[in-house]
Design a protein around this motif. Structure first.
Motif, PDB file in Angstrom:
ATOM      1  N   ALA A 273       3.236  -9.065  -7.832  1.00 14.85           N
ATOM      2  CA  ALA A 273       3.227  -8.115  -8.948  1.00 14.85           C
ATOM      3  C   ALA A 273       3.520  -6.716  -8.427  1.00 14.85           C
ATOM      4  N   PRO A 274       4.373  -5.954  -9.126  1.00 22.98           N
ATOM      5  CA  PRO A 274       4.661  -4.582  -8.682  1.00 22.98           C
ATOM      6  C   PRO A 274       3.429  -3.712  -8.815  1.00 22.98           C
ATOM      7  N   PRO A 275       3.378  -2.585  -8.089  1.00 31.34           N
ATOM      8  CA  PRO A 275       2.232  -1.677  -8.211  1.00 31.34           C
ATOM      9  C   PRO A 275       2.168  -1.112  -9.616  1.00 31.34           C
ATOM     10  N   PRO A 276       0.982  -0.657 -10.056  1.00 29.61           N
ATOM     11  CA  PRO A 276       0.867  -0.094 -11.402  1.00 29.61           C
ATOM     12  C   PRO A 276       1.841   1.053 -11.613  1.00 29.61           C
ATOM     13  N   GLN A 277       2.338   1.175 -12.840  1.00 30.02           N
ATOM     14  CA  GLN A 277       3.269   2.258 -13.164  1.00 30.02           C
ATOM     15  C   GLN A 277       2.598   3.599 -12.972  1.00 30.02           C
ATOM     16  N   ALA A 278       3.275   4.475 -12.227  1.00 29.93           N
ATOM     17  CA  ALA A 278       2.717   5.807 -12.023  1.00 29.93           C
ATOM     18  C   ALA A 278       2.741   6.577 -13.330  1.00 29.93           C
TER      19      ALA A 278
ATOM     20  N   ALA B 127       0.840  -1.203   0.000  1.00 31.30           N
ATOM     21  CA  ALA B 127       0.000   0.000   0.000  1.00 31.30           C
ATOM     22  C   ALA B 127       0.873   1.250   0.000  1.00 31.30           C
ATOM     23  N   PRO B 128       1.635   1.494  -1.085  1.00 34.57           N
ATOM     24  CA  PRO B 128       2.472   2.700  -1.139  1.00 34.57           C
ATOM     25  C   PRO B 128       1.624   3.955  -1.039  1.00 34.57           C
ATOM     26  N   ALA B 129       2.146   4.957  -0.323  1.00 33.73           N
ATOM     27  CA  ALA B 129       1.351   6.144  -0.030  1.00 33.73           C
ATOM     28  C   ALA B 129       1.116   7.021  -1.252  1.00 33.73           C
ATOM     29  N   ASP B 130       2.072   7.033  -2.196  1.00 28.74           N
ATOM     30  CA  ASP B 130       1.915   7.900  -3.367  1.00 28.74           C
ATOM     31  C   ASP B 130       2.774   7.362  -4.502  1.00 28.74           C
ATOM     32  N   ASP B 131       2.760   8.079  -5.618  1.00 29.33           N
ATOM     33  CA  ASP B 131       3.513   7.641  -6.799  1.00 29.33           C
ATOM     34  C   ASP B 131       5.011   7.601  -6.536  1.00 29.33           C
ATOM     35  N   TYR B 132       5.504   8.518  -5.713  1.00 26.63           N
ATOM     36  CA  TYR B 132       6.931   8.530  -5.385  1.00 26.63           C
ATOM     37  C   TYR B 132       7.338   7.223  -4.723  1.00 26.63           C
ATOM     38  N   VAL B 133       6.577   6.785  -3.733  1.00 27.91           N
ATOM     39  CA  VAL B 133       6.891   5.522  -3.055  1.00 27.91           C
ATOM     40  C   VAL B 133       6.717   4.353  -4.017  1.00 27.91           C
ATOM     41  N   SER B 134       5.667   4.379  -4.839  1.00 28.04           N
ATOM     42  CA  SER B 134       5.438   3.301  -5.802  1.00 28.04           C
ATOM     43  C   SER B 134       6.619   3.137  -6.737  1.00 28.04           C
ATOM     44  N   ASN B 135       7.132   4.242  -7.233  1.00 32.11           N
ATOM     45  CA  ASN B 135       8.273   4.178  -8.130  1.00 32.11           C
ATOM     46  C   ASN B 135       9.534   3.733  -7.403  1.00 32.11           C
ATOM     47  N   PHE B 136       9.660   4.126  -6.152  1.00 29.75           N
ATOM     48  CA  PHE B 136      10.839   3.779  -5.355  1.00 29.75           C
ATOM     49  C   PHE B 136      10.913   2.266  -5.141  1.00 29.75           C
TER      50      PHE B 136
END
Length: 399
Positions: A378-383, A242-251
């Protein structure tokens, strides 16, 4: 020199300004509104890109850099209200620091380096020797007491730095990129060493790193920093799922999720369970309505009994059997919730049925199917836009 500018930056901070709005000539806001708690006995990892403010934050925690606003509490003691002498006393008695580049005295022996903090505390020589020897034993350096730092490898020098912190026997360890200067294999050995020591000693550790895999491996909880702010705090699993935002998702996109996520994160809840008293015909009806080829049988307390397959239920129904007790398959593949997802691959690939995830007393917590395992990994969707942060130097707001 920049006192009035710092005050203006603080005023803007209190009015909710972001980092760009806080920047004034000669002033960079390094840490902004960083509010968090570190639990006693946990490894709390702070991570982020270069310039995110993590090292500045650590130096604020032990008073090396004064906070321009807010409080820094160690239990009930507030560093921001202490005198310089009181802060030094706190560092000597309650906090130790392990640095990235070892910070050993080159002209002192290994033992003398480990004893240094105790010497500053005023501990007598015999006690210093005893505690230094104990600390060196903990990090595997017994027999190296009389060597100079130059005679040791980088990994061994870092062990000396860790031993020095342990010898001081403080409640809190602050570790600033402590392993980042080491080769990958030595770095993993030091991570292993830290985890073993923590299991034995239960220190409160704040660990700074820019390496996400290291953070995921070591941290009980992780604080993700960007542009001076903490954008998310959570366990490795919480951040991955549950990444908080796109920055964390990409990280987190390139993290080996199989080495972090557990069966508990990958499990699904079975749509239906049955008790051993259910008739075979009833079990068949449940299977056909739910499109399931197997049901998990549990007792009245939710403890796993085993599985009932469609073929076994059909045969029992044809024979007029009154309940499923005699057809329960007891040899069920089962794992604990903390089992790493990577350890489930073989079982998931070779079994026709889901893997049971059980807790204490074999209580059924959920099941891991091939679908739920792949979904978890599976990784989170691409931001839509990449957010990597700016690579800027870390500067104190009141430097």
């Amino acid at each position: 020199m920049f006192g009035h500018r710092t005050q203006e930056a603080v005023r803007r901070l209190e009015n909710g300004a972001d980092r760009a709005e806080l920047e004034l000539p000669g002033v960079t806001a390094a840490v902004i509104d960083a509010t968090f708690e570190v639990e006693r006995g946990e490894i709390f990892v702070v991570m982020g890109l270069s310039g995110s403010g993590k090292s500045t934050l650590l130096r604020t925690l032990n008073g090396l850099l004064p906070a321009t606003a807010g409080r820094v509490l160690v239990d009930e003691a507030d560093l921001t209200t202490m005198t310089a002498a009181q802060i030094r006393e706190l560092r000597q008695r309650r906090m130790s620091m392990v640095f990235q580049h070892f910070a050993l005295f080159p002209h002192r022996t290994v033992a003398e380096n480990v004893e240094y903090g105790l010497r500053v505390q005023g501990v007598d020589r015999s006690h210093r020797r005893t505690r230094a020897a104990e600390a060196l034993h903990l990090v595997g350096l017994t027999g190296w007491e009389d060597r100079l730092p130059a005679q040791l490898s980088g990994g061994m020098q870092q062990r000396v730095g860790l031993a020095r912190a342990l010898a001081a026997d403080t409640e809190v360890l602050l570790m600033d990129e402590a392993f980042s200067a080491l080769d990958p294999l030595i770095r993993k050995e030091m991570q292993d060493q830290l985890l073993l020591l923590q299991a034995r000693l239960g220190k409160t550790i704040v660990f700074i790193t820019h390496d996400l895999n290291e953070a995921m491996r070591l941290g009980d909880r992780i604080a993700m920093m960007r542009d001076g702010r903490i954008v998310q705090v959570g366990t490795a699993q919480q951040i991955l799922t549950a990444p908080a935002d796109d920055y964390v998702s990409n990280f987190i996109r390139d993290v080996d999720r199989a080495r972090v996520l557990t069966a508990g994160a990958a499990m699904a809840y079975p749509h239906t369970t049955i008790t051993p008293s259910v008739e075979p015909a009833g079990a068949l009806d449940i299977m056909r309505r739910g499109g399931e080829a197997v049901l998990f049988a549990v007792d009245g307390a939710g403890r796993l009994e085993g599985t009932v397959t469609e073929a076994a239920a059909q045969a029992a129904a044809d024979q007029g059997v009154t309940d499923v007790r005699g057809i329960i398959e007891r040899s069920v593949q089962q794992v604990g919730a903390a089992t790493l997802a990577g350890e489930l691959f073989e079982a998931a690939a070779t079994s026709d049925f889901p893997i049971a995830v059980v807790g204490e007393s074999r209580k059924l917590l959920g099941v891991v199917t091939r679908e739920s395992l792949l979904r978890a990994l599976a990784p989170p969707p691409q931001a839509a836009t990449e957010s990597t942060g700016r690579d800027i130097p870390e500067v104190s707001a009141n430097a």
